[in-house]
Design a protein around this motif. Structure first.
Motif, PDB file in Angstrom:
ATOM      1  N   SER A  54       0.835  -1.199   0.000  1.00 29.36           N
ATOM      2  CA  SER A  54       0.000   0.000   0.000  1.00 29.36           C
ATOM      3  C   SER A  54       0.874   1.256   0.000  1.00 29.36           C
ATOM      4  O   SER A  54       1.457   1.590  -1.029  1.00 29.36           O
ATOM      5  CB  SER A  54      -0.974  -0.020   1.186  1.00 29.36           C
ATOM      6  OG  SER A  54      -0.287  -0.149   2.423  1.00 29.36           O
ATOM      7  N   TRP A  55       1.022   1.910   1.134  1.00 30.81           N
ATOM      8  CA  TRP A  55       1.720   3.197   1.153  1.00 30.81           C
ATOM      9  C   TRP A  55       3.166   3.111   0.677  1.00 30.81           C
ATOM     10  O   TRP A  55       3.669   4.021   0.017  1.00 30.81           O
ATOM     11  CB  TRP A  55       1.670   3.790   2.563  1.00 30.81           C
ATOM     12  CG  TRP A  55       0.291   4.016   3.063  1.00 30.81           C
ATOM     13  CD1 TRP A  55      -0.351   3.360   4.075  1.00 30.81           C
ATOM     14  CD2 TRP A  55      -0.669   4.960   2.562  1.00 30.81           C
ATOM     15  NE1 TRP A  55      -1.633   3.831   4.240  1.00 30.81           N
ATOM     16  CE2 TRP A  55      -1.848   4.819   3.318  1.00 30.81           C
ATOM     17  CE3 TRP A  55      -0.635   5.909   1.540  1.00 30.81           C
ATOM     18  CZ2 TRP A  55      -2.984   5.591   3.092  1.00 30.81           C
ATOM     19  CZ3 TRP A  55      -1.768   6.684   1.306  1.00 30.81           C
ATOM     20  CH2 TRP A  55      -2.921   6.526   2.085  1.00 30.81           C
ATOM     21  N   ARG A  65      -2.114   2.178  -4.557  1.00 31.14           N
ATOM     22  CA  ARG A  65      -1.648   2.068  -3.170  1.00 31.14           C
ATOM     23  C   ARG A  65      -2.798   2.356  -2.206  1.00 31.14           C
ATOM     24  O   ARG A  65      -2.990   1.639  -1.217  1.00 31.14           O
ATOM     25  CB  ARG A  65      -0.501   3.044  -2.916  1.00 31.14           C
ATOM     26  CG  ARG A  65       0.730   2.812  -3.774  1.00 31.14           C
ATOM     27  CD  ARG A  65       1.738   3.958  -3.622  1.00 31.14           C
ATOM     28  NE  ARG A  65       2.617   4.034  -4.781  1.00 31.14           N
ATOM     29  CZ  ARG A  65       3.398   5.055  -5.062  1.00 31.14           C
ATOM     30  NH1 ARG A  65       3.426   6.118  -4.270  1.00 31.14           N
ATOM     31  NH2 ARG A  65       4.159   5.054  -6.151  1.00 31.14           N
ATOM     32  N   ASN A  68      -5.489  -0.432  -2.304  1.00 29.27           N
ATOM     33  CA  ASN A  68      -5.074  -1.602  -1.532  1.00 29.27           C
ATOM     34  C   ASN A  68      -5.248  -1.359  -0.038  1.00 29.27           C
ATOM     35  O   ASN A  68      -5.685  -2.244   0.703  1.00 29.27           O
ATOM     36  CB  ASN A  68      -3.620  -1.964  -1.846  1.00 29.27           C
ATOM     37  CG  ASN A  68      -3.462  -2.612  -3.205  1.00 29.27           C
ATOM     38  OD1 ASN A  68      -4.445  -2.915  -3.878  1.00 29.27           O
ATOM     39  ND2 ASN A  68      -2.222  -2.816  -3.621  1.00 29.27           N
ATOM     40  N   TYR A  69      -4.894  -0.150   0.405  1.00 31.82           N
ATOM     41  CA  TYR A  69      -5.071   0.153   1.824  1.00 31.82           C
ATOM     42  C   TYR A  69      -6.548   0.142   2.210  1.00 31.82           C
ATOM     43  O   TYR A  69      -6.912  -0.311   3.305  1.00 31.82           O
ATOM     44  CB  TYR A  69      -4.460   1.509   2.177  1.00 31.82           C
ATOM     45  CG  TYR A  69      -4.502   1.767   3.655  1.00 31.82           C
ATOM     46  CD1 TYR A  69      -3.564   1.175   4.504  1.00 31.82           C
ATOM     47  CD2 TYR A  69      -5.497   2.546   4.226  1.00 31.82           C
ATOM     48  CE1 TYR A  69      -3.626   1.370   5.871  1.00 31.82           C
ATOM     49  CE2 TYR A  69      -5.562   2.742   5.586  1.00 31.82           C
ATOM     50  CZ  TYR A  69      -4.617   2.157   6.410  1.00 31.82           C
ATOM     51  OH  TYR A  69      -4.696   2.344   7.768  1.00 31.82           O
TER      52      TYR A  69
END
Length: 218
Positions: A54-55, A65, A68-69
């Protein structure tokens, strides 16, 4: 996920940057509250994170990203936390985390106040713009606490006990002062706790965690 204790009030603990669910055990955070766990006051759920997908996923486009988070957050809110609440027979839980785990804990608590009664962020950061390469959309806004909390209704958090822990030498000192200012402006009661000359590292957090558990749950 690792679970510590057989009964007690549930606390979900997030790992720090790019780390795994067993980190809080390996670096002493669990040992720092061993007495509370063994006495049945708290049950600790050490969960995994997906920072690398993610990040911190520089191999992905910024919008992916965030998406996904959001899947991770949805899993927490719709599957894991309801299961923990049911297992512990409690309406709400506590969340905690160190460093990037402090972001995870705060973002979950701020987005889902109906599921959280206690927030303990230790040396957290609350502005994710540096991870986005200049990209910005609504999905990012609603996962960036310094943005969406500035426009929140403070009454939604009136039930929640919140601590923002940091220190004079903490690389995230400014982030916590900034977040505290935002909470003050929208009328959210909280405790900005600035320790002395301590570094952004596990010796500090292993002092913070038992202190916050004893103070917030007294």
């Amino acid at each position: 996920m690792l679970v510590f204790g057989n009964w007690g009030y549930p606390i979900v603990v997030f790992p720090s940057t790019l780390s795994r669910y067993y980190q809080v055990k390996d670096f002493g955070l669990i040992d720092s509250v061993r007495g509370y766990i063994e006495s049945g006051k708290f049950k600790i759920y050490a969960v995994d994170a997906i920072d690398g997908d993610s990040w911190y996923a520089r191999h992905l486009k910024p919008e992916q990203r965030v998406l996904n988070y959001m899947k991770y957050d949805k899993f927490l809110a719709n599957e894991l936390v309801p299961a923990i609440r049911n297992e512990c027979n409690t309406d709400k839980i506590g969340v905690a985390g160190c460093s990037f785990g402090g972001y995870h804990a705060a973002n979950f608590a701020f987005k889902h106040p109906d599921q959280v009664a206690y927030l303990m962020s230790m040396s957290g950061a609350f502005d994710m713009k540096t991870f986005m390469d200049g990209y910005y959309d609504d999905n990012f806004y609603f996962n960036n606490p310094v943005d969406y909390m500035a426009n929140e209704h403070g009454w939604r958090y009136g039930h929640m006990k919140i601590v923002l822990g940091t220190s004079e030498w903490d690389i995230c000192l400014h982030s916590n002062v900034q977040m505290s200012g935002i909470l003050n402006r929208i009328g959210v009661d909280h405790w900005l706790n600035i320790w002395g000359w301590e570094k952004h590292d596990w010796p500090l957090w292993n002092k913070m965690f038992p202190t916050y558990l004893s103070r917030m749950f007294s």
